[in-house]
Scaffold this active site. Structure first.
Site, mmCIF file in Angstrom:
data_model
loop_
_atom_site.group_PDB
_atom_site.id
_atom_site.type_symbol
_atom_site.label_atom_id
_atom_site.label_comp_id
_atom_site.label_asym_id
_atom_site.label_seq_id
_atom_site.Cartn_x
_atom_site.Cartn_y
_atom_site.Cartn_z
ATOM 1 N N ILE A 10 0.835 -1.223 0.000
ATOM 2 C CA ILE A 10 0.000 0.000 0.000
ATOM 3 C C ILE A 10 0.859 1.259 0.000
ATOM 4 O O ILE A 10 0.415 2.314 -0.463
ATOM 5 C CB ILE A 10 -0.987 -0.013 1.182
ATOM 6 C CG1 ILE A 10 -2.161 0.954 0.929
ATOM 7 C CG2 ILE A 10 -0.296 0.285 2.514
ATOM 8 C CD1 ILE A 10 -3.335 0.760 1.861
ATOM 9 N N GLY A 31 4.103 -3.727 11.300
ATOM 10 C CA GLY A 31 3.165 -4.021 10.201
ATOM 11 C C GLY A 31 3.026 -2.892 9.206
ATOM 12 O O GLY A 31 3.988 -2.200 8.880
ATOM 13 N N ASP A 33 1.558 -0.128 9.587
ATOM 14 C CA ASP A 33 1.792 1.157 10.274
ATOM 15 C C ASP A 33 3.274 1.529 10.152
ATOM 16 O O ASP A 33 3.634 2.651 9.743
ATOM 17 C CB ASP A 33 1.398 0.980 11.744
ATOM 18 C CG ASP A 33 1.278 2.290 12.499
ATOM 19 O OD1 ASP A 33 1.021 2.238 13.712
ATOM 20 O OD2 ASP A 33 1.446 3.362 11.881
ATOM 21 N N SER A 116 -6.790 -4.887 11.047
ATOM 22 C CA SER A 116 -6.903 -5.755 12.233
ATOM 23 C C SER A 116 -6.575 -7.223 12.007
ATOM 24 O O SER A 116 -6.623 -8.008 12.970
ATOM 25 C CB SER A 116 -8.310 -5.677 12.863
ATOM 26 O OG SER A 116 -8.410 -4.538 13.688
ATOM 27 N N VAL A 119 -1.337 -8.188 13.452
ATOM 28 C CA VAL A 119 -1.017 -8.200 14.898
ATOM 29 C C VAL A 119 -2.284 -8.277 15.749
ATOM 30 O O VAL A 119 -2.322 -8.936 16.786
ATOM 31 C CB VAL A 119 -0.217 -6.909 15.250
ATOM 32 C CG1 VAL A 119 -0.132 -6.667 16.744
ATOM 33 C CG2 VAL A 119 1.160 -6.981 14.627
ATOM 34 N N TYR A 120 -3.378 -7.657 15.269
ATOM 35 C CA TYR A 120 -4.610 -7.615 16.087
ATOM 36 C C TYR A 120 -5.448 -8.888 15.968
ATOM 37 O O TYR A 120 -6.491 -8.999 16.597
ATOM 38 C CB TYR A 120 -5.417 -6.365 15.763
ATOM 39 C CG TYR A 120 -4.869 -5.089 16.408
ATOM 40 C CD1 TYR A 120 -3.728 -5.133 17.209
ATOM 41 C CD2 TYR A 120 -5.474 -3.861 16.215
ATOM 42 C CE1 TYR A 120 -3.216 -3.989 17.800
ATOM 43 C CE2 TYR A 120 -4.976 -2.697 16.789
ATOM 44 C CZ TYR A 120 -3.838 -2.783 17.594
ATOM 45 O OH TYR A 120 -3.327 -1.637 18.171
HETATM 46 N N1 APR Z 1 0.871 -2.959 2.413
HETATM 47 C C1 APR Z 1 -0.353 -3.539 2.570
HETATM 48 N N2 APR Z 1 -0.673 -4.334 3.611
HETATM 49 C C2 APR Z 1 0.297 -4.568 4.526
HETATM 50 C C3 APR Z 1 1.599 -4.018 4.441
HETATM 51 C C4 APR Z 1 1.862 -3.177 3.321
HETATM 52 N N3 APR Z 1 3.064 -2.599 3.155
HETATM 53 N N4 APR Z 1 2.329 -4.453 5.518
HETATM 54 C C5 APR Z 1 1.513 -5.266 6.228
HETATM 55 N N5 APR Z 1 0.303 -5.339 5.634
HETATM 56 C C6 APR Z 1 -0.883 -6.124 6.024
HETATM 57 C C7 APR Z 1 -0.663 -7.312 6.921
HETATM 58 O O1 APR Z 1 -0.126 -8.413 6.198
HETATM 59 C C8 APR Z 1 -2.104 -7.550 7.371
HETATM 60 O O2 APR Z 1 -2.799 -8.250 6.356
HETATM 61 O O3 APR Z 1 -1.730 -5.282 6.771
HETATM 62 C C9 APR Z 1 -2.674 -6.110 7.445
HETATM 63 C C10 APR Z 1 -2.849 -5.574 8.863
HETATM 64 O O4 APR Z 1 -1.802 -6.089 9.687
HETATM 65 P P1 APR Z 1 -1.048 -5.151 10.764
HETATM 66 O O5 APR Z 1 -0.196 -4.186 10.055
HETATM 67 O O6 APR Z 1 -0.410 -6.071 11.757
HETATM 68 O O7 APR Z 1 -2.227 -4.317 11.451
HETATM 69 P P2 APR Z 1 -3.314 -4.748 12.543
HETATM 70 O O8 APR Z 1 -3.573 -6.218 12.562
HETATM 71 O O9 APR Z 1 -4.438 -3.820 12.317
HETATM 72 O O10 APR Z 1 -2.580 -4.388 13.917
HETATM 73 C C11 APR Z 1 -2.330 -3.026 14.186
HETATM 74 O O11 APR Z 1 -0.021 -3.418 14.625
HETATM 75 O O12 APR Z 1 1.663 -2.404 13.495
HETATM 76 C C12 APR Z 1 0.927 -2.354 14.640
HETATM 77 O O13 APR Z 1 0.902 -0.028 15.224
HETATM 78 C C13 APR Z 1 0.121 -1.095 14.718
HETATM 79 O O14 APR Z 1 -0.490 -1.534 16.972
HETATM 80 C C14 APR Z 1 -0.966 -1.535 15.646
HETATM 81 C C15 APR Z 1 -1.236 -2.962 15.214
#
Ligand code: APR
Length: 174
Positions: A10, A31, A33, A116, A119-120
């Site tokens: 993304i 992740g 973020d 979500s 990590v979530y």
């Molecule tokens: N582009 C698109 N999707 C991505 C990318 C990227 N560059 N990197 C990771 N993802 C995907 C992951 O593979 C997953 O499918 O984003 C989705 C959400 O995963 P996370 O990033 O772990 O987010 P989330 O599950 O919502 O957890 C949020 O994780 O990074 C921390 O600060 C963040 O505390 C918050 C938590």
């Protein structure tokens, strides 16, 4: 009005707004973020510090800085705790809040990660069904947002979103 599901990163997507799956501090993390903050550069964190966090299910908008996207819309998704603490409704609220904020900021194209489901630990199939439901419902009545892209980072995620969209389209055609 179009909704597309792609596999990709993304941070490379040149939408008017890309959505960040953030945490409530809005001060970065791992992740997607972490990837968005790395690609946007330090100015993004500087602006995020002025926002004083964000509630789960709500959304806040910043500039995109070094990203190809004009804006970043930050939304903390729910942490999965078994499904009986309002997680599905909070996840639906993330999608609605981001799309409403995109509309208010005249964004015609918006890209989401799978909120979500990393990590979530929100179950992927259930999250995909919620995302597809909310995005399609919004696009039906939207006056500004005309294209939404779900950017899946891996094949498993893309397969889940493709299946959720197929299920939704077949239920509509009945
Ligand atoms: N582009 C698109 N999707 C991505 C990318 C990227 N560059 N990197 C990771 N993802 C995907 C992951 O593979 C997953 O499918 O984003 C989705 C959400 O995963 P996370 O990033 O772990 O987010 P989330 O599950 O919502 O957890 C949020 O994780 O990074 C921390 O600060 C963040 O505390 C918050 C938590």
């Amino acid at each position: 009005m179009s909704f597309q599901i792609i596999k990709g990163d993304i941070t490379t997507w040149a939408a008017d707004a890309i959505v960040n799956a953030a945490n409530t501090s809005l001060l970065g993390g791992g992740g997607v973020d972490g990837a968005i903050h790395r690609a946007a550069g330090p100015e993004l964190l500087k602006e995020c510090r002025t926002l004083h966090g964000c509630e789960t299910g709500r959304a806040k908008i910043t500039a995109g800085y070094n990203l190809p996207a004009r804006h970043v819309i930050h939304t903390p998704g729910p942490i999965w705790r078994g499904g009986h603490q309002n997680e599905p409704a909070l996840l639906a609220s993330c999608y609605r809040s981001c799309l409403r904020l995109a509309e208010e900021n005249r964004c015609r194209t918006v890209a989401f990660p799978s909120i979500s489901t990393g990590v979530y630990r929100f179950p992927l199939e259930r999250a995909a069904a919620i995302a597809v439901e909310e995005i399609l419902a919004f696009l039906e009545r939207s006056k500004v947002v005309c294209e939404v892209t779900m950017v899946c980072f891996d094949d498993k995620t893309k397969t889940a979103y493709d299946a959720a969209l197929t299920r939704k389209e077949s239920s509509r055609s009945r």
